[in-house]
Design an enzyme around this catalytic site. Structure first.
Site, PDB file in Angstrom:
ATOM      1  N   GLY A 146       7.871   6.957   6.884  1.00 45.42           N
ATOM      2  CA  GLY A 146       9.138   6.972   7.633  1.00 45.42           C
ATOM      3  C   GLY A 146       9.461   5.982   8.747  1.00 45.42           C
ATOM      4  O   GLY A 146      10.478   5.484   9.130  1.00 45.42           O
ATOM      5  N   MET A 147       8.180   5.363   8.896  1.00 46.59           N
ATOM      6  CA  MET A 147       8.330   4.059   9.967  1.00 46.59           C
ATOM      7  C   MET A 147       8.665   2.857   9.215  1.00 46.59           C
ATOM      8  O   MET A 147       9.282   1.843   9.850  1.00 46.59           O
ATOM      9  CB  MET A 147       6.803   4.062  10.753  1.00 46.59           C
ATOM     10  CG  MET A 147       6.955   2.816  11.726  1.00 46.59           C
ATOM     11  SD  MET A 147       5.199   2.857  12.628  1.00 46.59           S
ATOM     12  CE  MET A 147       5.207   1.193  13.097  1.00 46.59           C
ATOM     13  N   ASP A 179       0.952  13.441  15.374  1.00 45.87           N
ATOM     14  CA  ASP A 179       1.204  13.646  14.099  1.00 45.87           C
ATOM     15  C   ASP A 179       0.018  13.441  13.129  1.00 45.87           C
ATOM     16  O   ASP A 179      -0.119  13.127  12.085  1.00 45.87           O
ATOM     17  CB  ASP A 179       2.335  12.341  13.713  1.00 45.87           C
ATOM     18  CG  ASP A 179       2.830  13.049  12.377  1.00 45.87           C
ATOM     19  OD1 ASP A 179       2.953  14.350  12.111  1.00 45.87           O
ATOM     20  OD2 ASP A 179       3.619  11.930  11.742  1.00 45.87           O
ATOM     21  N   LEU A 225       0.806  -1.053   0.007  1.00 40.17           N
ATOM     22  CA  LEU A 225       0.088   0.072   0.102  1.00 40.17           C
ATOM     23  C   LEU A 225       0.709   1.439   0.051  1.00 40.17           C
ATOM     24  O   LEU A 225       0.594   2.288  -0.503  1.00 40.17           O
ATOM     25  CB  LEU A 225      -0.943   0.046   1.268  1.00 40.17           C
ATOM     26  CG  LEU A 225      -2.044  -1.028   1.363  1.00 40.17           C
ATOM     27  CD1 LEU A 225      -2.768  -0.882   2.477  1.00 40.17           C
ATOM     28  CD2 LEU A 225      -2.965  -0.834   0.070  1.00 40.17           C
TER      29      LEU A 225
END
Length: 713
Positions: A25-26, A137, A21
């Site tokens: 950043g993670m 965030d 998908l």
């Protein structure tokens, strides 16, 4: 949404991966199937974070808390393993664009949509804060759009990630354009920081720009600390006044999520009849839902990978989207866009706070233009949200569009050739196009990409959109008919167009009462008069549809109603709807029509192949290839009907298979690789197949000795 690449795993934990998908950043985000058959968005963290023990501890705490969050605007965390070699978490899957993608593709939202957006996000924050979490965030790329309202994702995860990146400075801020002043300074960060970010996301939806304007991260942070937000994009009134207070530099001067809900409770909301989202965004959701089903089909879950095409001859590949399993009724899985509009409700709770069980939703059913409005295909990877949609838009008839570099990205559903064999026809999640396959040069591109399509060998094309069918002859600049909801009577959603031998009739799947809540029906339309010729019910979910060459029958693949795994290949009389033949008893069917229209080549249970006589119902088994796993996904007759080709998924190590159609025996092959989809050239000497790497396809043309003689990429 992209196919899995060679470096992606096939499963994470107990969940089977279907597609990629996005990435952020993670880490990476996958579409996955849970052991119970539900879809989820599975996020797996990057390797450098996986080796950080402090991150693992924070991640475990945040996930544990996030699992307590349950609300209509916060997709639930359904599973997680913080102790895995690569920690991961899985949440409910929402097949819709992010707010960022929707605004970039379609422009700013109208004020009524902004009110619902604010209301839904405030309710999501109330749910998150009540569970003892902060989002930290909240930004447009962490807000998914669905007919039931905005869906806030990734709550709490920013805290786990930020601790690894910013502990040296003591800062804990998120995305600069949407962070609050106190997050920048790292002091007195409370849940009201999320309210500040929420207001920024609403301004983005209203203007298409960040709340404090464009600029570098440093200049943006300065504006957040000292500047004023660009409130002019919101019409004067209660909503603008409320947002202004949400932007207060002092968090004590801001309302909390409960106060926002209370203030919004008295404002009018869009009616259920027309829905809360702009029509173009509803179409994006519709396209995303179709891509989701096709991703399921590609990974052998509920339907064949190939989808959306129609007439099945030696030149065409099979068609029909797979269905979505899980908690949604199968018929509603076609489009979430207008589901349950009549039951949208607002419920006032004690103390004056407003809880939304469902928001006004739906679609006005009118295309932006006769070609289908602003449906879009896949775009570049997102920053880690559940799904992403590329930018796109409709074009007027008479204009041929240029084919961009993303045409062969996403998924491919069918390949076919023109009658003279010079053109290759390609249908996928991001393209409906014709190519000079010898030179690898695109010739024509139909835009926006339909949800379902068929390109016949003699130059006719039918494509389905949100609520109509378009038919072209000879190219995208010659649309000859737009059929469907233009007679004053709604017919619901359309998909899987099938054209008869001379393209005077087009059959599609629709509903019996013109709504997505209705029972599924096959509609047969006259292309010239645009009148409905016949209509009959289908008992189950339809995943393929095509005419026999003599137009005497329609053939489809149907699953049984409900969540049954049983599937049947069915033959109907297209005028009366009488069921002429039924072939069932398996949990998977993929079928192909012989050139003379008398026989069906069939795959059952993804391991065995057969030939069925349409007239008598007799079934002959083709020699078993000894497959023990779900690897055989498509069969195609050769141009003269003497051979049957068997294709496997690109994820399979099984080579392509060839049977003698008369004897049923396997024909020896050396080095043949056939991946779905497959197209058979009318000269009997060439086959088209596709291979995917890194989310992009290369279409290979093989000669009779299975050597590669041309490539399209």
């Amino acid at each position: 949404m992209q196919p899995l690449s060679s470096d992606d795993p096939h499963a994470i934990g107990p969940h089977r991966l279907l597609a990629r998908l996005g990435a952020g950043g993670m880490g990476k985000v996958y579409l996955a199937r849970t052991p119970h058959g539900h879809l989820c968005a599975l996020k797996v963290v990057k390797e450098d974070l996986a080796h950080d023990h402090q991150f693992r501890a924070r991640f475990a705490r945040e996930v544990h808390t996030a699992q307590r969050v349950h609300g209509p605007f916060t997709p639930a965390v359904v599973d997680a393993d913080p102790q895995a070699p690569a920690p991961w978490m899985a949440t409910e899957y929402v097949p819709g664009p992010t707010l960022k993608e929707a605004v970039r593709a379609n422009g700013p939202f109208p004020e009524p949509s902004l009110r619902v957006l604010t209301l839904g996000m405030a309710q999501a924050l109330h749910t998150i804060h009540t569970a003892g979490l902060m989002h930290r965030d909240l930004k447009p790329s962490n807000i998914l759009l669905s007919p039931r309202g905005p869906q806030v994702i990734d709550f709490g995860i920013a805290r786990a990630v930020e601790g690894t990146v910013l502990t040296r400075t003591g800062q804990t801020f998120g995305t600069p354009a949407y962070t609050s002043p106190e997050q920048i300074t790292g002091q007195n960060v409370t849940p009201r920081a999320d309210v500040f970010s929420m207001a920024g996301a609403v301004l983005f939806a209203a203007s298409g720009k960040p709340p404090f304007g464009e600029g570098t991260p440093i200049s943006t942070l300065t504006k957040v600390m000292k500047g004023d937000p660009l409130l002019e994009s919101v019409p004067e009134g209660p909503l603008r006044d409320l947002l202004a207070r949400c932007f207060a530099k002092d968090p004590d001067q801001r309302p909390d999520a409960d106060a926002v809900l209370q203030e919004l409770s008295g404002l009018p909301l869009p009616s259920a009849e027309h829905g809360w989202l702009p029509s173009q965004v509803n179409q994006q959701i519709n396209v995303k839902a179709g891509q989701t089903r096709r991703a399921e089909a590609a990974e052998h879950t509920t339907a064949p990978m190939t989808a959306g095409s129609g007439p099945r001859t030696a030149f065409a590949a099979p068609g029909g989207p797979g269905g979505e399993q899980g908690t949604r009724p199968w018929w509603r899985s076609r489009t979430m866009v207008v589901a349950a509009a009549a039951t949208a409700a607002l419920i006032l709770l004690g103390g004056g706070a407003l809880a939304l069980n469902a928001l006004p939703l739906g679609s006005d059913g009118s295309p932006e233009d006769a070609a289908g409005g602003d449906e879009t295909g896949d775009g570049p990877e997102s920053d880690g949200s559940h799904s992403e949609a590329g930018e796109g838009g409709g074009e007027a008839a008479g204009e041929r569009s240029e084919l961009d570099d993303s045409a062969l990205q996403g998924f491919l559903y069918s390949l076919g050739f023109s009658e003279d064999g010079e053109e290759l026809h390609v249908f996928g999640s991001n393209t409906l196009s014709s190519w000079n396959w010898r030179e690898g040069v695109p010739l024509d591109h139909y835009t926006p990409t339909p949800t379902g399509a068929v390109m016949t060998p003699d130059g006719f094309v039918a494509g389905t959109a949100l609520n109509h069918i378009a038919v072209w002859e000879g190219g995208s600049d010659n649309r000859i008919a737009v059929i469907g909801n233009d007679d004053g009577e709604e017919r619901g959603q359309f998909d899987m167009p099938a054209l008869n031998s001379d393209s005077t009739l087009v059959a599609t799947i629709g509903s019996d009462d013109g709504t997505v809540d209705g029972e599924p029906n096959i509609h047969v339309w006259d292309v010239q008069t645009r009148e409905l010729q016949s209509e009959f019910a289908v008992e189950g979910r339809l995943t393929e549809l095509f005419y026999t060459p003599d137009d005497s029958a329609l053939v489809g693949v149907v699953t049984e109603p409900g969540y049954s795994p049983h599937i049947a290949a069915v033959v109907w009389d297209p005028e009366t709807g009488e069921e002429l033949q039924r072939f069932d008893g398996a949990e998977y069917y993929a079928v192909s029509l012989s050139p003379d229209g008398t026989s069906l080549a069939m795959v059952t249970d993804r391991t065995e192949a057969h030939i069925a006589d349409i007239g008598t119902g007799e079934v002959r088994d083709l020699e078993s290839a000894g497959l023990t796993y779900n690897e055989l996904t498509e069969v195609e007759f050769s141009a003269d009907g003497s051979l049957v080709y068997g294709a496997t998924s690109e994820f399979s190590d099984v080579p392509g298979l060839v049977w003698d159609a008369e004897s049923g025996g396997l024909v020896p092959t050396d080095g043949l690789t056939l991946n779905v989809p497959v197209g058979v050239h009318p000269d009997g000497e060439h086959i088209a197949t596709a291979v995917s790497e890194g989310g992009a396809y290369t279409i290979r043309i093989l000669d009779s000795d299975f050597n590669i003689v041309a490539e399209v990429n």
